[in-house]
Design an enzyme around this catalytic site. Structure first.
Site, PDB file in Angstrom:
ATOM      1  N   HIS A 125       3.995  33.021  -4.754  1.00 35.87           N
ATOM      2  CA  HIS A 125       5.301  33.295  -4.147  1.00 35.87           C
ATOM      3  C   HIS A 125       6.062  32.014  -3.795  1.00 35.87           C
ATOM      4  O   HIS A 125       6.792  31.980  -2.790  1.00 35.87           O
ATOM      5  CB  HIS A 125       5.126  34.205  -2.919  1.00 35.87           C
ATOM      6  CG  HIS A 125       4.262  33.611  -1.829  1.00 35.87           C
ATOM      7  ND1 HIS A 125       3.341  34.351  -1.122  1.00 35.87           N
ATOM      8  CD2 HIS A 125       4.191  32.353  -1.307  1.00 35.87           C
ATOM      9  CE1 HIS A 125       2.756  33.570  -0.219  1.00 35.87           C
ATOM     10  NE2 HIS A 125       3.264  32.350  -0.319  1.00 35.87           N
ATOM     11  N   HIS A 185       4.977  32.962   7.048  1.00 37.58           N
ATOM     12  CA  HIS A 185       4.877  31.503   7.105  1.00 37.58           C
ATOM     13  C   HIS A 185       5.452  30.912   8.386  1.00 37.58           C
ATOM     14  O   HIS A 185       5.842  29.743   8.416  1.00 37.58           O
ATOM     15  CB  HIS A 185       5.570  30.881   5.888  1.00 37.58           C
ATOM     16  CG  HIS A 185       4.898  31.164   4.586  1.00 37.58           C
ATOM     17  ND1 HIS A 185       4.949  32.400   3.974  1.00 37.58           N
ATOM     18  CD2 HIS A 185       4.151  30.377   3.766  1.00 37.58           C
ATOM     19  CE1 HIS A 185       4.270  32.357   2.840  1.00 37.58           C
ATOM     20  NE2 HIS A 185       3.775  31.147   2.688  1.00 37.58           N
ATOM     21  N   HIS A 236      -3.315  25.349  -3.853  1.00 36.93           N
ATOM     22  CA  HIS A 236      -2.263  24.390  -3.484  1.00 36.93           C
ATOM     23  C   HIS A 236      -2.422  23.942  -2.053  1.00 36.93           C
ATOM     24  O   HIS A 236      -2.971  24.643  -1.223  1.00 36.93           O
ATOM     25  CB  HIS A 236      -0.847  24.924  -3.746  1.00 36.93           C
ATOM     26  CG  HIS A 236      -0.377  26.106  -2.933  1.00 36.93           C
ATOM     27  ND1 HIS A 236      -0.946  27.350  -3.013  1.00 36.93           N
ATOM     28  CD2 HIS A 236       0.648  26.240  -2.058  1.00 36.93           C
ATOM     29  CE1 HIS A 236      -0.292  28.201  -2.224  1.00 36.93           C
ATOM     30  NE2 HIS A 236       0.681  27.544  -1.620  1.00 36.93           N
ATOM     31  N   GLU A 251      -4.282  31.411   0.756  1.00 38.67           N
ATOM     32  CA  GLU A 251      -3.494  32.633   0.513  1.00 38.67           C
ATOM     33  C   GLU A 251      -4.166  33.567  -0.488  1.00 38.67           C
ATOM     34  O   GLU A 251      -3.776  34.734  -0.583  1.00 38.67           O
ATOM     35  CB  GLU A 251      -2.094  32.265   0.017  1.00 38.67           C
ATOM     36  CG  GLU A 251      -1.244  31.584   1.079  1.00 38.67           C
ATOM     37  CD  GLU A 251       0.125  31.130   0.564  1.00 38.67           C
ATOM     38  OE1 GLU A 251       0.999  30.851   1.395  1.00 38.67           O
ATOM     39  OE2 GLU A 251       0.324  31.040  -0.666  1.00 38.67           O
TER      40      GLU A 251
HETATM   41  C1  DHB Z   1       5.701  26.543  -1.147  1.00 37.19           C
HETATM   42  C2  DHB Z   1       5.671  27.529  -0.142  1.00 37.19           C
HETATM   43  C3  DHB Z   1       4.726  28.525  -0.189  1.00 37.19           C
HETATM   44  O1  DHB Z   1       4.692  29.513   0.739  1.00 37.19           O
HETATM   45  C4  DHB Z   1       3.779  28.567  -1.194  1.00 37.19           C
HETATM   46  O2  DHB Z   1       2.859  29.545  -1.150  1.00 37.19           O
HETATM   47  C5  DHB Z   1       3.798  27.596  -2.191  1.00 37.19           C
HETATM   48  C6  DHB Z   1       4.754  26.586  -2.168  1.00 37.19           C
HETATM   49  C7  DHB Z   1       6.731  25.463  -1.109  1.00 37.19           C
HETATM   50  O3  DHB Z   1       7.418  25.331  -0.091  1.00 37.19           O
HETATM   51  O4  DHB Z   1       6.870  24.781  -2.132  1.00 37.19           O
HETATM   52 FE    FE Z   2       2.920  30.556   0.745  1.00 41.09          FE
END
Ligand code: DHB
Ligand code: FE
Length: 282
Positions: free
Chosen positions: A12, A59, A195, A243
């Protein structure tokens, strides 16, 4: 009785929303991500869901560090995509499915899940973007299905285990199947895959773990990852990669053998490993 038509899990990343708004699906940077969706669109057109139950992680928009429910569920008439600092999104509110929300709440509490019940709940990109990806529409976008948001904490320690999220997802699935309405329900999990957005390990990715994880979700027992603690998962896939527990919850709503409708995995989207995977009952 209601039936679960399938499960879709997807990343997302907020930048996907901008790419959608600018119509960049065929752009060389974006097409490796968006190309994962047409087979899912074709399948959704066949199975025609009426309702989406969406496991996502807030978030810091609706819940912040002062009050952080481990598991929260919406029971509202509608859900507004709040301003996360980029300006108010022009997405129309998402219609809630109050009848399903209360059925889920009653079933979950009755089965020892102490949910936080939200009769007012702002949703963020983690809820809105996947629905936009799954249900493309001509003109101004509006969500064609009713919705129930279920939020799982991944931002304030301590986090629920993958094992507990699997149990939550299974119980949500049991509840949906016991809903006395002739409705077709899609279960969605959003976030991941590997990530980390900040700190010394910003940019950390783990293709091998992500692949193993996606492989495991195709199995009739999809819970390979529940052998790992939240700390171990973070070690493997980064802080925000946790996540993936949304995927675990969503996939466990399906029980029995599944068919993988489609899978897509691409590095990088923003600085993440972006994945999409859909399952139908076999
Ligand atoms: C970003 C934000 C998110 O919630 C995520 O799951 C991945 C990347 C971002 O701010 O780039
Ligand atoms: Fe996220």
């Amino acid at each position: 009785m209601a039936q679960i038509v399938g499960c879709v899990n997807t990343s997302h990343v907020p930048a996907i929303g901008k790419a959608l708004a600018l119509g960049l699906q065929d752009d060389p940077y974006w097409s490796p991500f968006f190309s994962g969706f047409p087979p899912i669109h074709e399948w959704l057109a066949e199975v025609k869901p009426d309702v989406a139950v969406v496991f996502y992680n807030d978030h810091g928009l609706n819940f912040f560090l002062d009050k952080m429910p481990t598991f929260a569920i919406g029971a509202a008439q509608q859900y507004v995509n709040g301003d996360e600092g980029f300006g108010a999104p022009d997405t129309p509110p998402f219609a809630g499915d109050e009848a399903l929300s209360w059925h889920l709440i009653n079933h979950l509490v009755d089965h020892d899940f102490d949910m936080t019940i939200c009769q007012d709940m702002m949703i963020d990109h983690a809820f809105a973007l996947p629905l936009k990806l799954l249900f493309p529409r001509e003109g101004k976008w509006a969500c064609p299905v009713t919705t129930v948001p279920i939020s799982i904490n991944t931002i304030l320690y301590p986090f629920p285990s993958a094992r507990r999220c699997a149990a939550l997802g299974k119980t949500v699935g049991d509840a949906i199947r016991s809903w006395d309405e002739d409705k077709r329900v899609l279960v969605v999990g959003t976030g991941g895959l590997s990530h980390q957005l900040e700190g010394e390990r910003a940019g950390h990715l783990n293709r091998e773990f992500d692949t193993r994880f996606m492989d495991s979700l195709v199995m009739e027992d999809p819970n390979w990852v529940t052998q790992y603690s939240s700390e171990d998962i973070i070690e493997e896939v980064g802080t925000a990669g946790l996540e993936l527990i949304m995927w675990v919850a969503a996939r466990n709503a399906l029980q029995g053998p599944v068919r993988e409708v489609n899978r897509n995995y691409h590095i990088p989207i923003s600085n993440t490993a972006a994945g999409t995977q859909a399952f139908a009952p076999a």
